[in-house]
Write an enzyme that holds these catalytic residues in place. Structure first.
Site, PDB file in Angstrom:
ATOM      1  N   ASP A 265       0.867  -1.174   0.000  1.00 47.34           N
ATOM      2  CA  ASP A 265       0.000   0.000   0.000  1.00 47.34           C
ATOM      3  C   ASP A 265       0.914   1.237   0.000  1.00 47.34           C
ATOM      4  O   ASP A 265       2.140   1.143   0.116  1.00 47.34           O
ATOM      5  CB  ASP A 265      -0.988  -0.017   1.171  1.00 47.34           C
ATOM      6  CG  ASP A 265      -2.214   0.853   0.867  1.00 47.34           C
ATOM      7  OD1 ASP A 265      -2.153   1.680  -0.066  1.00 47.34           O
ATOM      8  OD2 ASP A 265      -3.234   0.723   1.565  1.00 47.34           O
TER       9      ASP A 265
HETATM   10  C1  BGC Z   1      -5.178   3.125   0.216  1.00 50.07           C
HETATM   11  C2  BGC Z   1      -5.363   2.110  -0.887  1.00 50.07           C
HETATM   12  C3  BGC Z   1      -5.328   2.800  -2.222  1.00 50.07           C
HETATM   13  C4  BGC Z   1      -3.996   3.492  -2.359  1.00 50.07           C
HETATM   14  C5  BGC Z   1      -3.777   4.156  -3.711  1.00 50.07           C
HETATM   15  C6  BGC Z   1      -3.966   4.022  -0.033  1.00 50.07           C
HETATM   16  O1  BGC Z   1      -3.947   5.100   0.821  1.00 50.07           O
HETATM   17  O2  BGC Z   1      -5.079   2.462   1.444  1.00 50.07           O
HETATM   18  O3  BGC Z   1      -6.569   1.415  -0.690  1.00 50.07           O
HETATM   19  O4  BGC Z   1      -5.554   1.891  -3.251  1.00 50.07           O
HETATM   20  O5  BGC Z   1      -3.908   4.491  -1.358  1.00 50.07           O
HETATM   21  O6  BGC Z   1      -4.522   5.303  -3.852  1.00 50.07           O
END
Ligand code: BGC
Length: 739
Positions: A265
């Site tokens: 993530d």
């Molecule tokens: C979130 C993810 C997301 C990623 C990309 C993160 O802050 O937890 O679910 O896909 O950002 O935007």
């Protein structure tokens, strides 16, 4: 896989091996790097990095020209001509916004959910996005957690079925088809169990619970061919998921043979040091790469340290090659090596009439009728002369869209106020008042106007809840009652004695105990998306009967959390007789433990609305449950039927649910578990016999002996309209002695 697929896969593996063979270590590491786009701008730094093969994927770039140019640089200017993955959070729509995933889950309709994902994929692919960070299949039993909006609810079976539907919708029958994009099941794993419903918080989940509840939807998504997996930010049992070898190596690769790729993530690799697992970015890169994270999102520990780690022999070069191959395989499956460019002419326009129709249908099916005293709903438009439409969410095209709608355009939104005006003839006078500036407003300045509007009207429609920004990532609440002065507004309007309908838009279940008694009808509309207005109007005026059912339990008060239907029985399950309420305790009462059971002194021991609950405009009755083979051997199938009758005078679609309890196991088993469901159309007066075929495999669980197994013994089975059903039969599973 058929023979053709086997040939293609074999060809892909040869192609990938040859490519990896030709790569320098820097080019290999480049494939593992996912950077943020520049929103329509290609900086010199990005241009050089792509041309130099130092980047394999970009996120948050949605301008078609820019994406095509990035792909051109990748395949014309980089040495090995490897195309880019272009990722985006396409969570519940792109230009056309569908209900938030929790709302879609309330439809209990996998076919609908698949079609919504397909439209979303088509719209996203039309600008060049080829990878979405969805579905989120985290099980959550804590509505304080803001990301409950993005989830498919509290139940592993429902989440698995709908998560698979989303994967199918995004990926289509082939990833290489026009309009297919790679899906990403997230967040692996345990994120939904963050303590106190506070985002990014620690999760402590015993392995049995992890496997029986939280991992199931991921396994289902992998079996459905999901292309990628995203790790969770959170700490799981002491090891953050992004460095968790148990999850990423043992379960994902060794047991499940996943051969797509794993992405971290956002920054979650460098955050390993903040967690306190590692002391610096180099150690963080080592831990993540060793555990099995193939691609790094946002932080740059791989770019800075992976080469060194390989040269020092800490990360074997075979491991690096495998990480690269996992990513290249996905690019190959997407057909990007053949053609990475996007031609707008191949796609329908975004937010076209068909897409809006789909969003309208999805929103209709997501709405749950929670209360309808004296059948106030549906409203008969020819019997109303004046209508009050009140509330900050009645006419706000942005707030009805919900969280994660980066590409949603509120210009397409049709609001409830506008849709109601369109639906009603001029003979009905509409009195609109916001009542509150936002859902959080504490001041009562707008009350006077709202009360005047209500006074002048035959019926009052009140649009309350939470704005979009009150749920979603990092937007958790400790108190999940209606925020601001909404409860006071309801009390004031309720005191007028007019028929009062409360329509709630929110990204989470709310604790509504203080308000449901003051209104005559309640519709839970979640954040319904672009077509909120027409969908809610259809339900209010009876164009369709509501069919949604809750994918998550509604607590009475926040102190009951976690409260979910598939709880354990405890050694002292509460009975109504054994419960004492705080007001009934005599002064100076002496302590006794005999006869005590598991309850709170200050609240009923039940939820306000149970999982699976939802009313409709007819009266639905269940009867006559039958198990056709009440003793089955392991490996056989149990047939269960029940009669479902529509006793009213309207066509409805009823979601018929089947629950099971395993009475004694090597581990204690939940009091009920959803095992199957069906959406059944019922004409007025019609009775249908609904049949379920339940293979005994569906009863398997990860048991005390660390095996997935069906344990012979006695079972209860229920068929009903929600998890609180009492229509029950029994069956027995016996060992298969023939083997
Ligand atoms: C979130 C993810 C997301 C990623 C990309 C993160 O802050 O937890 O679910 O896909 O950002 O935007």
């Amino acid at each position: 896989m058929n023979n053709v697929d086997v040939d293609i896969e074999a060809h892909a593996e040869r192609y990938i091996d040859e490519l990896v063979e030709r790569m320098t270590i820097d080019e290999k590491i480049g494939q593992l790097i996912l950077v943020n786009g520049a929103y329509g701008n290609i900086s010199d730094e990005l241009r050089h990095a792509v041309a130099g093969g130092r980047i394999g994927a970009v996120l948050n770039e949605v301008d078609r020209e820019t994406i095509n140019e990035l792909q051109r640089i990748a395949i014309e200017e980089s040495r090995l001509q490897i195309p880019l993955l272009i990722g985006r959070d396409v969570i519940h729509g792109f230009t056309t916004v569908f209900p938030v995933p929790l709302g879609q889950a309330a439809s209990w309709n996998p076919d609908l959910v698949e079609r919504c994902a397909r439209v979303s994929a088509m719209e996203a692919a039309s600008v060049g996005v080829n990878w979405t960070f969805a579905p989120m299949v985290d099980i959550t039993r804590d509505p304080r957690w803001g990301r409950v909006a993005e989830s498919l609810g509290e139940d592993p079976h429902l989440t698995s079925v709908l998560g698979v539907a989303m994967v199918r919708g995004f990926q289509g029958s082939s990833l290489a088809d026009t309009g297919s994009i790679a899906a990403c099941a997230k967040h692996f794993a345990g994120y939904g169990a963050s303590e106190s419903g506070r985002d990014y918080n620690t999760a402590s989940i015993p392995e049995t619970e992890l496997r029986n509840v939280h991992l199931r939807p991921f396994k289902a998504a992998i079996d459905a061919g999901v292309a990628s997996i995203m790790t969770s930010f959170s700490d799981l049992n002491g090891i953050p998921a992004t460095a968790n070898q148990f999850l990423l190596k043992r379960v994902l690769r060794d047991e499940w043979s996943f051969n797509g790729f794993v992405v971290s993530d956002w920054n979650s690799i460098s955050e390993l040091t903040v967690h306190g697992l590692t002391s610096n970015d180099k150690e963080a890169a080592f831990e993540a790469a060793s555990a099995g994270v193939d691609m790094e999102m946002a932080s740059n520990t791989y770019a800075r340290f992976l080469a060194e780690l390989v040269q020092e022999g800490k990360i074997p070069s075979e491991r690096l090659d495998m990480m690269v191959a996992n990513i290249l395989r996905t690019k190959f499956r997407l057909g990007l090596f053949q053609n990475p460019f996007t031609d707008a002419k191949l796609f329908p326009l975004p937010a076209n009439d068909d897409h809006l129709l789909m969003a309208h249908e999805a929103a209709r099916q997501s709405i749950v009728l929670l209360k309808n005293d004296e059948q106030l709903l549906p409203l008969a438009k020819d019997r109303i002369r004046s209508l009050a439409v009140i509330g900050p969410l009645a006419d706000d095209g942005y707030e009805q869209l919900g969280t994660w709608i980066f590409d949603g355009d509120p210009l397409y939104s049709q609001t409830p106020l506008r849709a109601i005006e369109k639906h009603l003839s001029d003979s009905v006078e509409i009195h609109f008042a916001r009542g509150l500036e936002t859902t959080r407003t504490r001041g009562r300045e707008g009350f006077h106007e709202a009360i005047e509007a209500a006074r002048k009207s035959d019926v009052v429609l009140l649009f309350l809840g939470e704005e979009s920004i009150l749920s979603g990532e990092a937007h958790c609440r400790a108190d999940i009652t209606l925020p601001g002065a909404q409860e006071e507004l309801i009390a004031e309007l309720g005191a007028l004695g007019k028929p009062l309908v409360l329509v709630i838009m929110a990204g989470r279940p709310l604790a509504l105990q203080n308000v449901v008694g003051r209104v005559n009808a309640v519709l839970m509309a979640w954040h319904p998306g672009t077509m909120a207005g027409p969908a809610i109007t259809d339900i209010l005026f009876g164009e369709v009967s509501p069919s949604g059912k809750l994918p998550v339990t509604f607590p009475r008060v926040v102190g009951q959390i976690p409260i979910y239907y598939s709880q354990k029985n405890t050694g002292r399950p509460p009975t109504r007789e054994s419960m004492i309420l705080i007001d009934d305790i005599p002064r100076g009462a002496k302590q006794v433990s005999i006869g005590n059971t598991s309850f709170h002194l200050d609240v009923e021991n039940t939820p306000l609305y149970p999982f699976g609950f939802g009313l409709t405009y007819s009266n639905i009755e269940y009867a006559n449950i039958q198990v056709n083979n009440s003793e089955v051997r392991v490996g056989e199938t149990i047939s269960v039927t029940a009669e479902v009758a529509n006793k009213g005078d309207r066509h409805v679609e009823e979601i018929v649910q089947l629950y099971v309890r395993d009475l004694a196991g090597s581990l204690t088993r939940p009091v009920k578990e959803l095992k199957d469901f069906k959406r059944v159309p019922l004409n007025p007066g019609e009775t249908l016999t609904v049949a379920f075929e339940l293979p005994t495999e569906a009863l398997a669980f990860f048991n005390r002996y660390e095996m997935f197994a069906v344990e012979p013994g006695e079972f209860h089975v229920w068929i009903g309209g929600n998890s609180d059903t009492s229509l029950r039969a029994e069956f027995k599973v016996v060992e298969d002695t023939s083997k």
